[in-house]
Design a protein around this motif. Structure first.
Motif, mmCIF file in Angstrom:
data_model
loop_
_atom_site.group_PDB
_atom_site.id
_atom_site.type_symbol
_atom_site.label_atom_id
_atom_site.label_comp_id
_atom_site.label_asym_id
_atom_site.label_seq_id
_atom_site.Cartn_x
_atom_site.Cartn_y
_atom_site.Cartn_z
ATOM 1 N N ALA A 68 4.763 2.698 -7.551
ATOM 2 C CA ALA A 68 4.647 1.723 -8.502
ATOM 3 C C ALA A 68 3.558 2.204 -9.527
ATOM 4 O O ALA A 68 3.684 1.960 -10.780
ATOM 5 C CB ALA A 68 3.818 0.482 -7.582
ATOM 6 N N LYS A 69 2.603 3.022 -9.208
ATOM 7 C CA LYS A 69 1.526 3.574 -10.145
ATOM 8 C C LYS A 69 2.408 4.406 -10.845
ATOM 9 O O LYS A 69 1.907 4.528 -12.337
ATOM 10 C CB LYS A 69 0.490 4.351 -9.419
ATOM 11 C CG LYS A 69 -0.994 4.195 -9.958
ATOM 12 C CD LYS A 69 -2.221 4.476 -9.257
ATOM 13 C CE LYS A 69 -2.638 3.546 -8.311
ATOM 14 N NZ LYS A 69 -3.477 3.763 -7.180
ATOM 15 N N ARG A 70 3.261 5.370 -10.567
ATOM 16 C CA ARG A 70 3.824 6.385 -11.426
ATOM 17 C C ARG A 70 4.716 5.389 -12.354
ATOM 18 O O ARG A 70 4.806 5.978 -13.643
ATOM 19 C CB ARG A 70 4.768 7.177 -10.459
ATOM 20 C CG ARG A 70 5.124 8.551 -10.834
ATOM 21 C CD ARG A 70 6.170 9.360 -9.897
ATOM 22 N NE ARG A 70 5.416 9.453 -8.661
ATOM 23 C CZ ARG A 70 6.246 9.345 -7.590
ATOM 24 N NH1 ARG A 70 7.646 9.256 -7.705
ATOM 25 N NH2 ARG A 70 5.796 9.801 -6.564
ATOM 26 N N LYS A 71 5.223 4.301 -12.312
ATOM 27 C CA LYS A 71 5.994 3.467 -13.258
ATOM 28 C C LYS A 71 4.981 2.508 -14.101
ATOM 29 O O LYS A 71 5.756 1.910 -14.475
ATOM 30 C CB LYS A 71 7.119 2.916 -12.373
ATOM 31 C CG LYS A 71 8.149 3.743 -12.150
ATOM 32 C CD LYS A 71 9.713 2.900 -11.951
ATOM 33 C CE LYS A 71 10.200 2.370 -13.260
ATOM 34 N NZ LYS A 71 11.699 1.916 -12.703
ATOM 35 N N ASN A 72 3.854 2.515 -13.633
ATOM 36 C CA ASN A 72 2.840 1.579 -14.195
ATOM 37 C C ASN A 72 3.345 0.067 -13.837
ATOM 38 O O ASN A 72 3.214 -0.844 -14.690
ATOM 39 C CB ASN A 72 2.745 2.015 -15.531
ATOM 40 C CG ASN A 72 1.697 1.099 -16.301
ATOM 41 O OD1 ASN A 72 0.583 0.789 -15.531
ATOM 42 N ND2 ASN A 72 1.658 0.713 -17.528
ATOM 43 N N SER B 293 2.594 1.992 -3.260
ATOM 44 C CA SER B 293 1.687 1.889 -4.612
ATOM 45 C C SER B 293 1.624 3.214 -5.198
ATOM 46 O O SER B 293 1.379 3.340 -6.531
ATOM 47 C CB SER B 293 0.085 1.804 -4.081
ATOM 48 O OG SER B 293 -0.283 2.977 -3.126
ATOM 49 N N VAL B 294 2.050 4.237 -4.566
ATOM 50 C CA VAL B 294 2.131 5.586 -5.353
ATOM 51 C C VAL B 294 3.285 5.468 -6.180
ATOM 52 O O VAL B 294 3.106 5.957 -7.698
ATOM 53 C CB VAL B 294 2.504 6.821 -4.411
ATOM 54 C CG1 VAL B 294 2.622 8.154 -5.247
ATOM 55 C CG2 VAL B 294 1.086 6.839 -3.432
ATOM 56 N N GLU C 299 0.861 -1.303 -0.128
ATOM 57 C CA GLU C 299 0.023 0.154 -0.055
ATOM 58 C C GLU C 299 0.940 1.444 -0.064
ATOM 59 O O GLU C 299 0.647 2.240 -0.750
ATOM 60 C CB GLU C 299 -0.940 -0.145 1.290
ATOM 61 C CG GLU C 299 -2.055 1.005 1.465
ATOM 62 C CD GLU C 299 -2.909 0.938 0.218
ATOM 63 O OE1 GLU C 299 -3.387 -0.440 0.099
ATOM 64 O OE2 GLU C 299 -3.418 2.189 -0.152
ATOM 65 N N THR D 254 3.055 -3.212 -11.673
ATOM 66 C CA THR D 254 2.035 -3.942 -10.983
ATOM 67 C C THR D 254 2.592 -4.980 -9.802
ATOM 68 O O THR D 254 3.556 -5.648 -10.268
ATOM 69 C CB THR D 254 1.235 -5.120 -11.836
ATOM 70 O OG1 THR D 254 1.030 -4.397 -13.032
ATOM 71 C CG2 THR D 254 0.035 -5.765 -11.367
ATOM 72 N N GLU E 222 9.122 0.211 -16.762
ATOM 73 C CA GLU E 222 7.877 1.075 -17.087
ATOM 74 C C GLU E 222 7.024 -0.353 -17.458
ATOM 75 O O GLU E 222 7.271 -1.095 -18.191
ATOM 76 C CB GLU E 222 7.946 2.066 -18.267
ATOM 77 C CG GLU E 222 6.602 2.462 -18.498
ATOM 78 C CD GLU E 222 6.249 3.970 -17.519
ATOM 79 O OE1 GLU E 222 7.314 4.345 -17.014
ATOM 80 O OE2 GLU E 222 5.105 3.988 -17.278
#
Ligand code: ATP
Ligand code: MG
Length: 150
Positions: A20-24, A17-18, A14, A26, A61
């Protein structure tokens, strides 16, 4: 003190996750719900925060990170695997040394000190465990944390 490692890992996923999301990237957490381990919670937190952080930070990415649990006769294993660039064989013996970084220019751009893995190793040893790495250039890297049964 007994702690639920599954909950701790969820929390770390959690928290990361920020980035991770920025780099797409999973992140898949695949461990039993009731995974009880004994020891200082801060050590477990430090170990997996650093391994998951690295697995995202050095990933491509759109890459993937998988956190898995398995058992051996005498120990249990938590692995953190990524689909990143991998670590060349010539560097593998040194990555747990203080301040060691594989790609100086790339690493500088990504920030960090090169201390993470050296402290991960000390923390795992404090829990009477071992940490190991398997890597293939162009495919990815797996860090495995071996912990004694409690
Ligand atoms: P810090 O963790 O202190 O912020 P860092 O990530 O550079 O800095 P370590 O975590 O000790 O330091 O990692 C050492 C080096 O090993 C990294 O600089 C990187 O080159 C390499 N490395 C670590 N994890 C991975 C990984 N999952 N994939 C590819 N290379 C990695
Ligand atoms: Mg690191």
């Amino acid at each position: 003190k007994s702690i639920n490692l599954s909950n701790l890992l969820s929390r770390i996923v959690e928290e990361t996750s920020v980035i991770a999301k920025r780099k797409n990237v999973t992140v898949v957490l695949d461990v039993p719900e009731k995974l009880e381990v004994k020891g200082d919670e801060r050590l477990f937190y430090f170990i997996f925060k650093n391994l998951i952080d690295n697995a995202i930070k050095y990933n491509h990415e759109g890459g993937k990170v998988e956190i898995k649990y398995s058992t051996l006769p005498k120990e249990q294993v938590i692995s953190v695997c990524d689909t990143g660039p991998g670590i060349p064989k010539s560097h593998l013996p040194f990555i747990f040394e203080r301040f060691y970084r594989v790609d100086k220019s790339r690493s500088r751009k990504l920030g960090g000190t090169g201390l993470g893995l050296s402290i991960v190793k000390l923390a795992v040893e404090k829990l009477n465990g071992k940490v190991d790495v398997e890597s293939e250039v162009g495919k990815g890297t797996c860090f495995k944390v071996y912990l004694p049964y409690t």
